[in-house]
Design a protein around this motif. Sequence first.
Motif: not given
Length: 312
Positions: A214-215, A217-220, A299-300
Amino acid sequence: MIRQIILSFFLFSSVLTDNECPYGYRFYPETAICYHLSEDLYDFDGSVSYYCVTFKGVGSSVGIQTSQCYQQQYAFCKIVPNLCNGGIQNGSFGSIQSPQYPQQYYNKLMCLYYIYAPEGFSINIYFPQINTERYYDFVEIYEKNSTLYPDRIVGLSGNISDYEYRSNGSFLLVVFRTNYVITDIGFYAAWNVERIQPPIVSNATTSGELTSPNYPNDYDTFDNQIYYIEVIEGARINMTIDDFLTQETFDFLEIFDSMNQTASKRIARLSGNSVAPWNWLSTSNVVSLKFVSDGSYQYKGWHLMWNMVNRK
Ligand SMILES: *[C@@H]1O[C@H](CO)[C@@H](O)[C@H](O)[C@H]1NC(C)=O
Ligand SMILES: *[C@@H]1O[C@H](CO)[C@@H](O)[C@H](O)[C@H]1NC(C)=O
Ligand SMILES: *[C@@H]1O[C@H](CO)[C@@H](O)[C@H](O)[C@H]1NC(C)=O
Ligand SMILES: *[C@@H]1O[C@H](CO)[C@@H](O)[C@H](O)[C@H]1NC(C)=O
Ligand SMILES: *[C@@H]1O[C@H](CO)[C@@H](O)[C@H](O)[C@H]1NC(C)=O
Ligand SMILES: *[C@@H]1O[C@H](CO)[C@@H](O)[C@H](O)[C@H]1NC(C)=O
Ligand SMILES: *[C@@H]1O[C@H](CO)[C@@H](O)[C@H](O)[C@H]1NC(C)=O
């Protein structure tokens, strides 16, 4: 009539967890059975197919035999208590342990621990230490609801440290089986779910970029993403992390100087907010990475660039 009363007493009295037996019974660890000798006289027939039986002495040369229904005797009763602490677990993480752990477990156990992960997740289970009677008492792992030998993935006995298993599917059955003699302290195990993520492979190129899921954006939660980079034999891999932010300690990126993710090949375990910039030049032509996150604080993540370097 009296048997009726005694039997209903067995059926309705609760099993106490601290001594495992109904009131008035005594637990014998050697047989894992509760026994009781009545204080009153009863007139059971000679059958031993019930929980209780009465005996009479039949002379010094023969000993005792079960008594006839018209003879009043003390009743000798036994009951097999439920000694297992198994059951069904679900959710994101949990733990299981042998009955009484870290005290000695019991003989003649067959305890079933079912673990269900949500769809799309596998289960990772970790046993820091197993101590059982070698060759006779087993911790077994199955990936289907079966306790048959051909379905068994592994049977662990004796003293074993640091055993870890990751399921392919979303279900695990752990069975703890003990024989009729000799016990030890058994086991403790912690499990957690992991997202089923196919590995990401960079093959047949000379440079590239990799990121956490997702980078930027936040990982799962519960990521377990594997990456492989392979370049031509004899060449090396130069990698640079230019952005990195994960939960300290619990969400981490491991880097291995090999396709094999073994501790001896691990060159870094990175986490937190002060990793980047980070640079490393591999010694081999295959590098692998593993990104792991837990169930809290996303977090990202990270961004990495790599290029092939020919050996001079
Ligand atoms: C998880 O277990 C609880 C308690 O046993 C049960 O009520 C619930 O339905 C289960 N959830 C799933 C998704 O299986
Ligand atoms: C496992 O299989 C047994 C027998 O087929 C069944 O009775 C039991 O409910 C199953 N348990 C679970 C947790 O699926
Ligand atoms: C295994 O561990 C137990 C302690 O739980 C110890 O008593 C025993 O000696 C060990 N056996 C071996 C073969 O190391
Ligand atoms: C899990 O997957 C691996 C690789 O595909 C396979 O070799 C193994 O037999 C599978 N195990 C089970 C229990 O399904
Ligand atoms: C890269 O491709 C080659 C040839 O297809 C293959 O042998 C090798 O296993 C691949 N490497 C990875 C890391 O998948
Ligand atoms: C490794 O990569 C970094 C960043 O891209 C670069 O500055 C450096 O020159 C590279 N080193 C080699 C040996 O290619
Ligand atoms: C990876 O591990 C396997 C089994 O442990 C071994 O056979 C193989 O040689 C190893 N490969 C590398 C590149 O270290």
